[in-house]
Design an enzyme around this catalytic site. Structure first.
Site, PDB file in Angstrom:
ATOM      1  CG  PHE A   1      -0.281   0.330   2.521  1.00 20.76           C
ATOM      2  CD1 PHE A   1      -0.560   1.722   2.868  1.00 20.76           C
ATOM      3  CD2 PHE A   1       0.270  -0.510   3.249  1.00 20.76           C
ATOM      4  CE1 PHE A   1      -0.137   2.078   4.299  1.00 20.76           C
ATOM      5  CE2 PHE A   1       0.688   0.019   4.521  1.00 20.76           C
ATOM      6  CZ  PHE A   1       0.509   1.165   4.943  1.00 20.76           C
ATOM      7  CE  LYS A   2       3.614   1.390   4.948  1.00 18.59           C
ATOM      8  NZ  LYS A   2       4.787   1.387   5.585  1.00 18.59           N
ATOM      9  CG  ASP A   3       4.063   0.530  -4.446  1.00 19.27           C
ATOM     10  OD1 ASP A   3       5.364   0.803  -4.077  1.00 19.27           O
ATOM     11  OD2 ASP A   3       3.864  -0.585  -4.325  1.00 19.27           O
TER      12      ASP A   3
ATOM     13  CG  LEU B   1       6.418   6.098  -0.182  1.00 21.35           C
ATOM     14  CD1 LEU B   1       6.865   5.190   0.458  1.00 21.35           C
ATOM     15  CD2 LEU B   1       7.285   7.297  -0.011  1.00 21.35           C
TER      16      LEU B   1
ATOM     17  CB  THR C   1       8.175   2.797   4.438  1.00 17.30           C
ATOM     18  OG1 THR C   1       6.875   2.799   4.958  1.00 17.30           O
ATOM     19  CG2 THR C   1       8.761   4.129   4.098  1.00 17.30           C
TER      20      THR C   1
END
Length: 457
Positions: free
Chosen positions: A108-110, A113, A141
């Protein structure tokens, strides 16, 4: 829209400056000075594609980026995802699952980021400046941040991860990126140790300015802002599939993911209670249940991205819990620093219970949930998502949207142990084992890390 520090000692800054600043100079976290409402636009927003919705939400907070430029940044950021929906919602076993793992590192960090990396590049080019990113990761992350800025002009990135405390796939994703502007540092300690080093480096204002430090951890407001979007999108998609009383279940260790949902609710998204799911590192559950926000030792679990004791985004929520009183917030953060805990009044806890409920899992329950959910639905959960699904199954009193934070192939050992089958590997994961790796082991020491950064910028 301008930005202020939770601790109240920094003047207002623009969105672009907030992106570049990361942590406020007074040690606080940046927040928009007001919360815009979209309550009267929900029907209109529900008709939009993900990228169109992202523009409508993000533009409320990024007034200093022209419309054409912002739309281009959003399109570029999500063109790397495997589906135009970016964050699709599927219904399995009576639970709505929002798949947030369709980006380049399958986590989900994509979502945040990829956008942040492009914002950095855009602002640096505009200002003819350079940036040295330093961040800590409990697993996802790091790789998402690295993939967001690898090879970009005018940026170096230094990512600290706890040695031996991330999954094999997470480690390979980080260390297999050998671009000249990428540095992986394996800290001999826990994620909390790595996070403390990063915060201390940013707290050294002279060092921060001299080496032009920037933040990719969720202390950077742009991270939270990008995540707000998928709460709106997930809500709209679930409603289209028949959901009525909607509750989001959020596996989280750093509070950033669930804070984005809390902020979406303040903006007018008609959510019922938010459900916070944790593993055995349950400081956030203890806080919600009985006001116990106190440090304990970190325990290694099947869900390493949540193996955290001090949640770096918790301060943003405390600011609102303290009725936006920076002095009261600063006193609570000082109490945490000196005593390792924070105290809460009965009135404050009533407000917490009005907004949140919580559920903690064990390794045993995580494994059991993965197995039973697969047996029932044929759908494979990663161990973090399983923490959330465990919560939804135990409560079963609303239409639950569980945020699926990572692809199961990132945690193949746990999944195979639970189901008897190795999860199918996307091509981006399957190729990792044969790639060259680059990583440096370093002592759990602030000065050693600062010296390393200084020598490699």
């Amino acid at each position: 829209m301008n930005y202020i520090s939770t601790r109240g000692q920094k003047g207002k800054v623009s969105f672009k400056d907030a992106v570049m600043m990361g942590l406020a100079e007074d040690g606080g976290l940046l927040l928009p000075e007001s919360v815009p409402s979209v309550a009267d636009k929900l029907d209109e927003l529900a008709k939009l594609s993900y990228n169109e919705l992202a523009y409508e939400i993000i533009s409320l907070f990024a007034a200093d980026i022209p419309e054409t430029d912002l739309r281009t940044l959003i399109e570029k950021s999500y063109s790397s995802f495997t589906t135009p929906e970016v964050a699709p919602v599927v219904k399995k076993g009576g639970i709505y699952i929002q798949e947030l793992f369709h980006g380049p590192t399958f986590a989900f960090k994509d979502v945040a980021l990829q956008l942040l990396g492009n914002l950095f590049e855009y602002i640096l080019k505009e200002r003819s400046e350079k940036l040295n990113i330093i961040g800590a990761t409990s697993g996802d992350t790091g790789s998402a941040a690295i993939y967001g800025v690898r090879g970009k002009d005018n940026i170096n990135i230094f990512i600290l991860h706890p040695k031996g405390r991330v999954s094999a796939v997470q480690e390979m994703q980080m260390t297999s990126v050998t671009d000249d502007n990428v540095f992986n540092l394996a800290i001999e300690g826990t994620f909390d140790d790595a996070q403390d080093i990063v915060k201390a480096a940013f707290g050294d204002i002279a060092y921060k300015k001299r080496y032009k430090l920037g933040a990719v951890n969720s202390i950077n407001w742009a991270r939270v802002l990008a995540q707000i979007v998928y709460y709106f999108y997930g809500y709209f998609q679930a409603k289209k599939q028949g959901a009525q009383k909607v509750r989001f279940v959020v596996p989280t260790g750093n509070f950033g993911n669930i804070f984005a949902g809390y902020f979406a609710k303040m903006m007018g998204l008609p959510l019922d209670k938010m459900i916070l799911a944790t593993n055995e590192n349950n400081i956030l559950s203890r806080f919600i249940n009985n006001g116990d926000y106190s440090k304990k030792d970190v325990v290694q679990t099947y869900s390493p991205s949540m193996d955290i004791q001090i949640a770096s985004n918790f301060e943003r929520y405390l600011y609102f819990l303290c009725d936006r009183d920076s002095k009261a917030l600063s006193e609570k953060m000082a109490e945490l620093k000196t005593s390792g805990r924070i105290s809460f009044s009965s009135d404050e806890m009533r407000n917490v219970h009005a907004e949140f409920a919580t559920f903690s899992t064990s390794n045993e329950l995580t494994e059991k949930t993965i197995k039973e959910f697969y047996d029932k639905t044929g759908y494979v959960l990663d161990p973090h998502t399983a923490c959330g699904v465990s919560a939804a199954l135990s409560m079963a009193d609303a239409d639950y949207i569980c945020l699926s934070t990572a692809h199961p192939a990132k945690f193949p050992d746990v999944v195979e142990k639970a189901t008897g089958l190795a999860p199918e590997k996307p091509e981006g994961i399957a190729k990792l084992e044969n790639l060259d790796k680059k990583c440096i082991t370093i002592e759990n020491d602030l000065e050693r890390v600062k010296d390393f950064v200084a020598k490699h910028v």
